[in-house]
Design a protein around this motif. Structure first.
Motif: not given
Length: 446
Positions: A271-275
């Motif tokens: 999954l992707a974690v916005p940064v």
């Protein structure tokens, strides 16, 4: 704060047509997104586009509008039911004259995890001659798909199944560019269903050079038995240290930190974690920020606002949040979508929560009694530390009040007005006594 840009790879396949957009600034190109599930064409419930870097342009009503010169990637994030998948297209924005042409062979390939394959790449001038001074760079999109060996011109697949592409960008000293891409699919025959897991925090806002450690949880699997891999996207977003520690880069930038997890029994998920480095993340707000209603009185209008976020992003699931009240019997939600009405059923204090794709994205305190201002000291704590909640008028403590932490798993009462932080995130402390009540929010960091 949850990630609004959570991407899970499932049985869907997504293509953007055309796969390479070569435009001059100000030009436009109609694009088409095709979606298949198990070999059958399907109509997506929602489609959301991302342009990286954003200055290259934007998509509106199925048309890509070119921005400033440069090269990058267009992403289409589609949703069908509870599944999501991503398609990619390469972008080249610049003057049409003197463009380079990049040939890449093969243009589409399927590999097993950890397999490798050589590619043939050539950079050609407009007249067909091979360019003598072009510098060629190849980027793997998304980065967890594998690695590229520039000397051997070999792609090495990573351990996880998924789809993406190789983007080959050529540049000359006089500023001319060329771009091409090859589709890559990593296929694991007989692979088990994608692993669902939790990451805290679900989004990162960091100062340049700031460090943050992520916590990964898989129900039923001890943390020490998990293999966790972090992939900054783009790479200049930051670096990874000691497993799950991320160090922000030095430039102001937004992107994703891909989190890949593998269990001892072979299950895996991504999954992707916005940064956001040096920038705030776009986040929704419930308006009004503090909701006051009268028991059995008129319903109060409430809306979910995305602030400065451009309207073109408000598509699909983002337009259809799920609303809930904590506790459930305090009030009733009327309507659906971004604008609703709330009617109180009884006196009390609670929380109105907006969820997107099963995750809370915004919350606001709900008062069906006169409000008492509360303060938390401190209002930002680390896991394991304690904080105190008391009335803002100087009255000491909440002795005799009914006090609740929402969500309960994030804070534990260790006294009438003191709490211990248990896990990262935001926690609301709701307190009520003798026909009045208050609410205060506390931020818990790792």
């Amino acid at each position: 704060m949850t990630s609004l840009m959570l991407v899970l790879f499932a049985t869907l396949r997504v293509w953007i047509s055309p796969g390479t957009l070569t435009l001059a600034p100000g030009e436009e190109q109609r694009i088409e997104v095709q979606v298949e599930r198990d070999g059958q064409r399907v109509t997506p419930d929602s489609v959301r586009f991302e342009v990286l870097p954003p200055r290259l342009g934007h998509v509106e009503k199925g048309v890509f509008y070119a921005g400033t010169p440069g090269v990058g990637v267009l992403r289409a994030i589609v949703r069908v039911g509870r599944e999501e998948a991503v398609g990619h297209a390469a972008l080249q924005i610049g003057r049409r004259v003197h463009r380079l042409r990049v040939d890449i062979v093969p243009r589409e390939v399927t590999l097993e995890p950890s397999a490798s394959l050589p590619f043939q790449l050539r950079v050609l001038e407009p007249d067909g001659r091979e360019s003598p001074d072009a510098r060629l760079e190849v980027t793997v999109v998304p980065p967890w798909l594998g690695t590229w060996d520039p000397e051997k011109q070999v792609f090495q697949a990573g351990p996880f199944a998924g789809r993406g592409m190789l983007v080959a960008v050529a540049r000359t000293p006089d500023g001319r560019t060329g771009i091409a891409r090859a589709r890559v699919r990593i296929h694991a025959p007989g692979a088990r269903p994608r692993l669902r897991f939790q990451v805290e925090p679900r989004a990162l806002e960091l100062k340049p050079g700031e460090r943050r450690r992520l916590q990964v949880r898989v129900p039923g699997v001890p943390t020490e038995n998990l293999e966790v891999f972090l992939y900054p996207d783009p790479p200049e977003l930051g670096t990874v240290r000691s497993g799950t520690e991320f160090v922000a880069g030095r430039d102001t930038l937004r992107g994703n930190l891909w989190v890949a997890v593998r269990t001892p029994d072979g299950r895996s998920g991504i999954l992707a974690v916005p940064v956001a480095v040096g920038l705030p993340l776009p986040r929704p707000r419930i308006l009004p920020a503090r909701i006051h209603v009268r028991p059995r009185g008129e319903a109060v209008p409430v809306r979910l606002s995305w602030g400065r976020r451009p309207p073109r992003f408000l598509k699909g699931a983002l337009k259809r949040p799920r609303w809930r009240v904590v506790p459930r019997d305090l009030a009733r939600v009327q309507g659906w979508g971004l604008e609703i009405r709330v009617r109180a059923r009884r006196p009390g204090v609670g929380l109105l929560v907006a969820e997107v794709k099963g995750h809370p994205v915004a919350a606001a305190p709900l008062f069906a009694v006169p409000e008492v201002q509360l303060v938390a000291e401190p209002d930002t704590v680390k896991v394991g530390q304690t904080f105190e909640v008391k009335p803002a008028d100087g009255t000491q403590g909440l002795e005799g009040w009914r006090v609740v932490a929402v969500p309960r798993r994030r804070a534990q009462a260790v006294g009438p007005s003191r709490f211990k932080a248990l896990e990262p995130g935001e926690v609301w402390i709701l307190a009520e006594t003798q026909g009045k009540g208050g609410a205060v929010r506390v931020r818990i960091v790792p």
